[in-house]
Design a protein around this motif. Sequence first.
Motif, PDB file in Angstrom:
ATOM      1  N   LYS A 144       0.838  -1.209   0.000  1.00  0.00           N
ATOM      2  CA  LYS A 144       0.000   0.000   0.000  1.00  0.00           C
ATOM      3  C   LYS A 144       0.869   1.254   0.000  1.00  0.00           C
ATOM      4  CE  LYS A 144      -3.566  -2.375   2.718  1.00  0.00           C
ATOM      5  NZ  LYS A 144      -4.282  -2.412   4.024  1.00  0.00           N
ATOM      6  N   LEU A 145       1.878   1.264   0.855  1.00  0.00           N
ATOM      7  CA  LEU A 145       2.775   2.415   0.913  1.00  0.00           C
ATOM      8  C   LEU A 145       3.637   2.481  -0.331  1.00  0.00           C
ATOM      9  CD1 LEU A 145       4.013   4.812   2.392  1.00  0.00           C
ATOM     10  CD2 LEU A 145       5.513   3.223   3.588  1.00  0.00           C
ATOM     11  N   ASP A 146       4.096   1.342  -0.788  1.00  0.00           N
ATOM     12  CA  ASP A 146       4.972   1.303  -1.953  1.00  0.00           C
ATOM     13  C   ASP A 146       4.274   1.891  -3.170  1.00  0.00           C
ATOM     14  OD1 ASP A 146       7.527   0.732  -2.792  1.00  0.00           O
ATOM     15  OD2 ASP A 146       6.980  -1.217  -3.616  1.00  0.00           O
ATOM     16  N   SER A 147       2.994   1.550  -3.342  1.00  0.00           N
ATOM     17  CA  SER A 147       2.250   2.050  -4.494  1.00  0.00           C
ATOM     18  C   SER A 147       2.031   3.556  -4.409  1.00  0.00           C
ATOM     19  CB  SER A 147       0.905   1.332  -4.596  1.00  0.00           C
ATOM     20  OG  SER A 147       0.104   1.607  -3.456  1.00  0.00           O
ATOM     21  N   LEU A 148       1.917   4.081  -3.194  1.00  0.00           N
ATOM     22  CA  LEU A 148       1.727   5.520  -3.024  1.00  0.00           C
ATOM     23  C   LEU A 148       3.010   6.298  -3.260  1.00  0.00           C
ATOM     24  CD1 LEU A 148      -0.521   5.528   0.175  1.00  0.00           C
ATOM     25  CD2 LEU A 148      -1.234   6.084  -2.145  1.00  0.00           C
ATOM     26  N   LEU A 149       4.145   5.645  -3.081  1.00  0.00           N
ATOM     27  CA  LEU A 149       5.425   6.338  -3.203  1.00  0.00           C
ATOM     28  C   LEU A 149       6.103   6.142  -4.547  1.00  0.00           C
ATOM     29  CD1 LEU A 149       7.035   5.598   0.274  1.00  0.00           C
ATOM     30  CD2 LEU A 149       6.118   7.773  -0.509  1.00  0.00           C
ATOM     31  N   SER A 150       5.915   4.983  -5.144  1.00  0.00           N
ATOM     32  CA  SER A 150       6.756   4.575  -6.269  1.00  0.00           C
ATOM     33  C   SER A 150       6.680   5.518  -7.461  1.00  0.00           C
ATOM     34  CB  SER A 150       6.384   3.162  -6.711  1.00  0.00           C
ATOM     35  OG  SER A 150       5.015   3.108  -7.058  1.00  0.00           O
ATOM     36  N   THR A 151       5.506   6.080  -7.743  1.00  0.00           N
ATOM     37  CA  THR A 151       5.366   6.898  -8.943  1.00  0.00           C
ATOM     38  C   THR A 151       5.543   8.384  -8.688  1.00  0.00           C
ATOM     39  OG1 THR A 151       2.974   6.971  -8.579  1.00  0.00           O
ATOM     40  CG2 THR A 151       3.816   5.243 -10.011  1.00  0.00           C
ATOM     41  N   GLN A 152       5.413   8.826  -7.442  1.00  0.00           N
ATOM     42  CA  GLN A 152       5.388  10.261  -7.186  1.00  0.00           C
ATOM     43  C   GLN A 152       6.537  10.769  -6.319  1.00  0.00           C
ATOM     44  OE1 GLN A 152       3.266  12.109  -8.687  1.00  0.00           O
ATOM     45  NE2 GLN A 152       1.920  10.529  -9.508  1.00  0.00           N
ATOM     46  N   ALA A 153       7.010   9.938  -5.412  1.00  0.00           N
ATOM     47  CA  ALA A 153       7.985  10.426  -4.450  1.00  0.00           C
ATOM     48  C   ALA A 153       9.304  10.750  -5.134  1.00  0.00           C
ATOM     49  CB  ALA A 153       8.212   9.387  -3.357  1.00  0.00           C
ATOM     50  N   ASN A 154      10.040  11.701  -4.552  1.00  0.00           N
ATOM     51  CA  ASN A 154      11.336  12.040  -5.125  1.00  0.00           C
ATOM     52  C   ASN A 154      12.349  10.939  -4.843  1.00  0.00           C
ATOM     53  OD1 ASN A 154      12.858  12.605  -2.576  1.00  0.00           O
ATOM     54  ND2 ASN A 154      11.272  14.185  -2.370  1.00  0.00           N
ATOM     55  N   THR A 155      13.403  10.961  -5.636  1.00  0.00           N
ATOM     56  CA  THR A 155      14.398   9.889  -5.583  1.00  0.00           C
ATOM     57  C   THR A 155      15.051   9.797  -4.215  1.00  0.00           C
ATOM     58  OG1 THR A 155      14.816  10.245  -7.931  1.00  0.00           O
ATOM     59  CG2 THR A 155      16.435   8.943  -6.719  1.00  0.00           C
ATOM     60  N   ASP A 156      15.338  10.936  -3.609  1.00  0.00           N
ATOM     61  CA  ASP A 156      16.006  10.933  -2.304  1.00  0.00           C
ATOM     62  C   ASP A 156      15.150  10.250  -1.241  1.00  0.00           C
ATOM     63  OD1 ASP A 156      18.113  12.250  -3.416  1.00  0.00           O
ATOM     64  OD2 ASP A 156      17.445  14.249  -2.798  1.00  0.00           O
ATOM     65  N   LEU A 157      13.846  10.520  -1.262  1.00  0.00           N
ATOM     66  CA  LEU A 157      12.945   9.905  -0.284  1.00  0.00           C
ATOM     67  C   LEU A 157      12.892   8.392  -0.472  1.00  0.00           C
ATOM     68  CD1 LEU A 157      10.825  10.041   1.952  1.00  0.00           C
ATOM     69  CD2 LEU A 157       9.100  10.512   0.206  1.00  0.00           C
ATOM     70  N   LEU A 158      12.742   7.959  -1.736  1.00  0.00           N
ATOM     71  CA  LEU A 158      12.700   6.524  -2.003  1.00  0.00           C
ATOM     72  C   LEU A 158      13.993   5.839  -1.581  1.00  0.00           C
ATOM     73  CD1 LEU A 158      10.957   6.369  -5.496  1.00  0.00           C
ATOM     74  CD2 LEU A 158      10.026   5.629  -3.308  1.00  0.00           C
ATOM     75  N   THR A 159      15.112   6.491  -1.855  1.00  0.00           N
ATOM     76  CA  THR A 159      16.410   5.917  -1.477  1.00  0.00           C
ATOM     77  C   THR A 159      16.512   5.765   0.028  1.00  0.00           C
ATOM     78  OG1 THR A 159      17.458   6.925  -3.414  1.00  0.00           O
ATOM     79  CG2 THR A 159      18.918   6.215  -1.620  1.00  0.00           C
ATOM     80  N   ARG A 160      16.087   6.783   0.766  1.00  0.00           N
ATOM     81  CA  ARG A 160      16.171   6.747   2.221  1.00  0.00           C
ATOM     82  C   ARG A 160      15.262   5.655   2.790  1.00  0.00           C
ATOM     83  NH1 ARG A 160      18.770   6.278   6.563  1.00  0.00           N
ATOM     84  NH2 ARG A 160      17.860   7.204   8.432  1.00  0.00           N
TER      85      ARG A 160
END
Length: 636
Positions: A100-116
């Motif tokens: 659920k969280l992954d789907s909310l982040l994967s397309t919109q979140a910035n690269t730095d946030l995903l990396t962290r």
Amino acid sequence: MQLSSLNEILFVLACVAHFAHAELFTAVVELQKALYAEKEVAGELRKYIRSEEERLEKLRAIASDYERHANLALGNTEYYLANPVNAFLLVKRFTLDWGKLDSLLSTQANTDLLTRINELRANFPDVEDLNGWQLHCAAARHLSAEHQGNRLWHFGGTQCRQSLQEQRLLLSNQTVSLFMCGWAMYMIDNSARNTLFTLSLPPVNPCMWNVLISAGDCFQLGKLAYEDTDYYHTVLWMQESLLRLDAELNKTADKPDILDYLSFSMYKVKSEDCFQLGRFAYNQKDYYHTVMWMQEALERGINEVNKTIERPVVLDYLAYAMSRQGNMMHALKLTNELLELEPDHERARNNKAFYQSSLQIELGDKPLSDDIVPEVKNPRQMDPYRSTEEFLTYEALCRNEETQVYADRHKLKCQYKHNNHPLLLLAPVKEEEVYLNPWIVIYHDLMNDVEIQTIKAYATPRLNRATVHNAVTGELETAFYRVSKSAWLKGFEHPIFERINKRIEAVSGINQETSEDLQVVNYGIGGHYEPHYDFARRKEKTPYEILAGNRIATVLFYMSDVVAGGATVFPYIGVKLFPEKGAAAFWFNLYRNGEGIYDTRHAACPVLSGSKWVCNKWMHERGQEFRRPCSLRPDE
């Protein structure tokens, strides 16, 4: 001349005006299109903004939930995770629910946030941990009421076969259900309420306090399931709350509140819920539970106004499962019903031909008749080993049952012992004999809290899934019958480790130079190690035997108390040792002539509540030639 020039100018201006008017007209049409497009763009932007606001609101809710949960758990981590429901939900949060969280982040979140976040995920439980829970619960399930038969339990004015309800609860440990494991591991209370379905803690360590689940506890668990729209478990817990409430002098819950949740939840259990459980069992090739759940799905589907699962889908699964359980006649009838609903169902047509041919072989010359329908056969597929006397004894010992009468119990003694060793002369150890042949003893207070904390601190970052030696290849591998995490500590890494090695040598009299490193093991909820030997049998490939000889003895330190479960048991002799923080068990694995002592076969019972920490040393034959010399007597 001037007039001619003026006419020329007027002509030119007229042409320009005509040309400009045409361009202006064209531009107006295009601008009108642009205005409509602009309005659509505004609408799309607003849709996007609403979508983003919804996404951000979901992220905000998840962040708040994570923060609330973390603050609650970190208030008393050990106490919080000792609850099997909490422990499972934590694993589930970062495995099954992570999508659920992954789907909310994967397309919109910035690269730095995903990396962290991906860096932080290294600290989260993974799919292997989730699979471990299935193994944990499969082991713990054998300590439950599965062997209690088909007793009846009551709700209101109805009676349901307990075996079905029980299997629902037990099977839920392999699904995405809220209580996949949790309290389902606890045993049936044979002494209370006769035939009523109950849940209670199994016998706990005698030195520990007795933990009981109150009506209020059951109500809160049911309420939690209700809030998660898990009405099936709401029913189970609210009913258990009612039963416990009747027996309580000081009421821990209000009966009207229980009945309010219970009545609504009884209505809310859906056909689809049963189908999902049946499909999971089907995917595991567990046709026993597939038949049970799909039958329940069909029954509940009949009374549903708004169908939660299509009947042909259920019929398809049920027919095949029936055939695998030896019910060809029933499989054919179900397939015929399926074809009436969906005549073009290709798999059903093929299956029908197969069922008919199988029935002809089964019946021989007897005519095929729909009038005679045999009783449904649904045998339970069990691992043959789990039906053996050894495994059943292992289960019984884990339930704190007495499996043997020890004739020499009166000869056992407790004593202070120093072995004339300088380390022990002023501080002798407290030795308690548990069994004489083989000789098994407990040394009380052999490790202090500082030593325990130091060992845990060094071992924790290194913990990995525990392995076993493959008897054929000699290679290390993970196994379903050993579920725990372990790490290895060398003596030179810390003065405390070396001090423990010297203490082991002083107590046991065995040279530690050829001993293995200190193995630290953590068993979580359901963690266990089924019956095994510590020594290598003949024809087994073991690298340590080539280098240092066979494992001559074992010392096992208990570094924590365990609320319920976690005992070390010896099925062949009926011995059970409950964890006692700071104590250590010791036994020889080999006779003096080097032959294995087969009565030392032992097991670690599933942890039902709490966490179990142990560390052990395996001592080897090399270096003991003068300390424990060979004997001519085979039984010495």
